[in-house]
Each structure stands twice: as C-alpha cells, then as structure tokens.
Design a protein around this motif. Structure first.
Motif, PDB file in Angstrom:
ATOM      1  N   ASP A  29      36.081  30.761  56.547  1.00 10.45           N
ATOM      2  CA  ASP A  29      35.424  29.455  56.499  1.00 10.45           C
ATOM      3  C   ASP A  29      33.970  29.536  56.951  1.00 10.45           C
ATOM      4  N   ALA A  30      33.705  30.363  57.960  1.00 13.01           N
ATOM      5  CA  ALA A  30      32.336  30.513  58.447  1.00 13.01           C
ATOM      6  C   ALA A  30      31.442  31.177  57.402  1.00 13.01           C
ATOM      7  N   VAL A  31      31.981  32.153  56.684  1.00 17.92           N
ATOM      8  CA  VAL A  31      31.191  32.820  55.649  1.00 17.92           C
ATOM      9  C   VAL A  31      30.880  31.842  54.514  1.00 17.92           C
ATOM     10  N   TRP A  32      31.862  31.036  54.102  1.00 17.26           N
ATOM     11  CA  TRP A  32      31.598  30.028  53.077  1.00 17.26           C
ATOM     12  C   TRP A  32      30.579  29.001  53.572  1.00 17.26           C
ATOM     13  N   ALA A  33      30.693  28.613  54.826  1.00 21.00           N
ATOM     14  CA  ALA A  33      29.730  27.657  55.380  1.00 21.00           C
ATOM     15  C   ALA A  33      28.323  28.244  55.380  1.00 21.00           C
ATOM     16  N   ALA A  34      28.186  29.510  55.726  1.00 19.55           N
ATOM     17  CA  ALA A  34      26.871  30.153  55.717  1.00 19.55           C
ATOM     18  C   ALA A  34      26.309  30.202  54.303  1.00 19.55           C
ATOM     19  N   PHE A  35      27.158  30.481  53.316  1.00 26.49           N
ATOM     20  CA  PHE A  35      26.706  30.486  51.926  1.00 26.49           C
ATOM     21  C   PHE A  35      26.171  29.121  51.517  1.00 26.49           C
ATOM     22  N   TRP A  36      26.925  28.057  51.817  1.00 29.98           N
ATOM     23  CA  TRP A  36      26.485  26.720  51.417  1.00 29.98           C
ATOM     24  C   TRP A  36      25.276  26.253  52.213  1.00 29.98           C
ATOM     25  N   LEU A  37      25.183  26.655  53.479  1.00 29.34           N
ATOM     26  CA  LEU A  37      23.988  26.325  54.259  1.00 29.34           C
ATOM     27  C   LEU A  37      22.756  26.998  53.669  1.00 29.34           C
ATOM     28  N   ALA A  38      22.878  28.251  53.315  1.00 31.10           N
ATOM     29  CA  ALA A  38      21.741  28.963  52.731  1.00 31.10           C
ATOM     30  C   ALA A  38      21.360  28.366  51.382  1.00 31.10           C
ATOM     31  N   LEU A  39      22.334  28.059  50.561  1.00 25.74           N
ATOM     32  CA  LEU A  39      22.063  27.473  49.257  1.00 25.74           C
ATOM     33  C   LEU A  39      21.437  26.085  49.400  1.00 25.74           C
ATOM     34  N   GLY A  40      21.999  25.275  50.268  1.00 25.07           N
ATOM     35  CA  GLY A  40      21.474  23.924  50.469  1.00 25.07           C
ATOM     36  C   GLY A  40      20.070  23.918  51.045  1.00 25.07           C
ATOM     37  N   SER A  41      19.810  24.787  52.010  1.00 30.18           N
ATOM     38  CA  SER A  41      18.470  24.830  52.590  1.00 30.18           C
ATOM     39  C   SER A  41      17.449  25.366  51.589  1.00 30.18           C
ATOM     40  N   SER A  42      17.860  26.286  50.728  1.00 31.63           N
ATOM     41  CA  SER A  42      16.953  26.790  49.688  1.00 31.63           C
ATOM     42  C   SER A  42      16.618  25.708  48.680  1.00 31.63           C
ATOM     43  N   ILE A  43      17.615  24.955  48.264  1.00 32.08           N
ATOM     44  CA  ILE A  43      17.364  23.867  47.318  1.00 32.08           C
ATOM     45  C   ILE A  43      16.491  22.797  47.951  1.00 32.08           C
ATOM     46  N   PHE A  44      16.752  22.463  49.214  1.00 25.68           N
ATOM     47  CA  PHE A  44      15.928  21.473  49.903  1.00 25.68           C
ATOM     48  C   PHE A  44      14.489  21.953  50.028  1.00 25.68           C
ATOM     49  N   ALA A  45      14.292  23.229  50.334  1.00 29.87           N
ATOM     50  CA  ALA A  45      12.936  23.763  50.439  1.00 29.87           C
ATOM     51  C   ALA A  45      12.229  23.725  49.093  1.00 29.87           C
ATOM     52  N   LEU A  46      12.949  24.034  48.019  1.00 32.69           N
ATOM     53  CA  LEU A  46      12.358  23.975  46.684  1.00 32.69           C
ATOM     54  C   LEU A  46      11.959  22.550  46.316  1.00 32.69           C
ATOM     55  N   VAL A  47      12.834  21.594  46.564  1.00 29.84           N
ATOM     56  CA  VAL A  47      12.523  20.188  46.270  1.00 29.84           C
ATOM     57  C   VAL A  47      11.347  19.721  47.120  1.00 29.84           C
ATOM     58  N   SER A  48      11.336  20.089  48.376  1.00 24.91           N
ATOM     59  CA  SER A  48      10.227  19.715  49.261  1.00 24.91           C
ATOM     60  C   SER A  48       8.907  20.299  48.774  1.00 24.91           C
ATOM     61  N   ALA A  98      23.800  23.475  62.594  1.00 22.92           N
ATOM     62  CA  ALA A  98      24.790  24.013  61.657  1.00 22.92           C
ATOM     63  C   ALA A  98      24.868  25.532  61.730  1.00 22.92           C
ATOM     64  N   TRP A  99      23.719  26.213  61.812  1.00 23.45           N
ATOM     65  CA  TRP A  99      23.753  27.675  61.928  1.00 23.45           C
ATOM     66  C   TRP A  99      24.346  28.105  63.270  1.00 23.45           C
ATOM     67  N   GLY A 100      24.073  27.352  64.323  1.00 25.00           N
ATOM     68  CA  GLY A 100      24.685  27.661  65.617  1.00 25.00           C
ATOM     69  C   GLY A 100      26.196  27.505  65.575  1.00 25.00           C
ATOM     70  N   LEU A 101      26.660  26.458  64.910  1.00 26.42           N
ATOM     71  CA  LEU A 101      28.097  26.253  64.758  1.00 26.42           C
ATOM     72  C   LEU A 101      28.722  27.358  63.906  1.00 26.42           C
ATOM     73  N   PHE A 102      27.997  27.801  62.886  1.00 27.60           N
ATOM     74  CA  PHE A 102      28.469  28.931  62.080  1.00 27.60           C
ATOM     75  C   PHE A 102      28.648  30.171  62.957  1.00 27.60           C
ATOM     76  N   LEU A 103      27.649  30.495  63.759  1.00 24.90           N
ATOM     77  CA  LEU A 103      27.740  31.690  64.618  1.00 24.90           C
ATOM     78  C   LEU A 103      28.879  31.571  65.623  1.00 24.90           C
ATOM     79  N   LEU A 104      29.067  30.388  66.172  1.00 23.97           N
ATOM     80  CA  LEU A 104      30.158  30.176  67.123  1.00 23.97           C
ATOM     81  C   LEU A 104      31.518  30.355  66.438  1.00 23.97           C
ATOM     82  N   THR A 105      31.694  29.753  65.278  1.00 20.25           N
ATOM     83  CA  THR A 105      32.969  29.864  64.553  1.00 20.25           C
ATOM     84  C   THR A 105      33.236  31.295  64.124  1.00 20.25           C
ATOM     85  N   TRP A 106      32.215  31.967  63.628  1.00 22.58           N
ATOM     86  CA  TRP A 106      32.363  33.352  63.197  1.00 22.58           C
ATOM     87  C   TRP A 106      32.738  34.247  64.372  1.00 22.58           C
TER      88      TRP A 106
END
Length: 90
Positions: free
Chosen positions: A53-72, A19-27
């Motif tokens: 769209d890439a900036v919004w995707a990066a925001f949601w990726l960062a938020l989602g990965s942070s929440i997943f790390a917290l739950v984990s 997902a981060w690679g796709l973000f960098l490619l799109t950006w």
C-alpha cells in the motif's frame, strides 16, 4: 498579504510533506512487521500489505505532484503578462 496562488502553493507543499511522511512511516512499519521474528504469518502478511500500500501511495503521490507541477507551470506561463516591446524610434 498572501495571494491565492501563494496560499495554494504553500498548502500543497504542506499536504505533500505530510503525505510523504506518512508514506515513510507506513513503509517502515510494514518492513518492521514483515521482518520481525514473530511466528504469526498474519502479522507478516499485514506488514507485506502495508509495504504494498505504501508503494502504491508513493506512486500516486509522485504522479499527482508531477501533474500539479505541470498544471501550475502552464498556468503561470499563460497568466504572465506579455513582454513589452520597446520601440526606440519614438
């Protein structure tokens, strides 16, 4: 043999890397289109849309990965066995 927690962690790392690679490619493509010397405003607007769209995707990726790390972290701390108290008088 891999247990379920290791499998989920490895799968999450792979999906997030893709997902981060796709973000960098799109950006990158968005900036290439926006800054290109093509005189068509539709192409430049498409580049701007890709960047947004890439900036919004990066925001949601960062938020989602942070929440997943917290739950984990919470699950691993709750699921760990309690410490063994040693009674030296026995």
């Amino acid at each position: 043999m891999m247990n379920i927690i290791e499998f989920i962690n490895s799968l999450t790392i792979k999906v997030m890397s893709i997902a981060w690679g796709l973000f960098l490619l799109t950006w990158s493509i968005g900036w290439l289109l926006k800054g290109s010397p093509i005189p068509f405003m539709r192409v430049k607007r498409a580049g701007q849309d890709l960047i947004e769209d890439a900036v919004w995707a990066a925001f949601w990726l960062a938020l989602g990965s942070s929440i997943f790390a917290l739950v984990s972290y919470i699950v691993s701390s709750v699921a760990s066995p309690p410490p063994v108290i040693y009674n030296g008088t026995a």
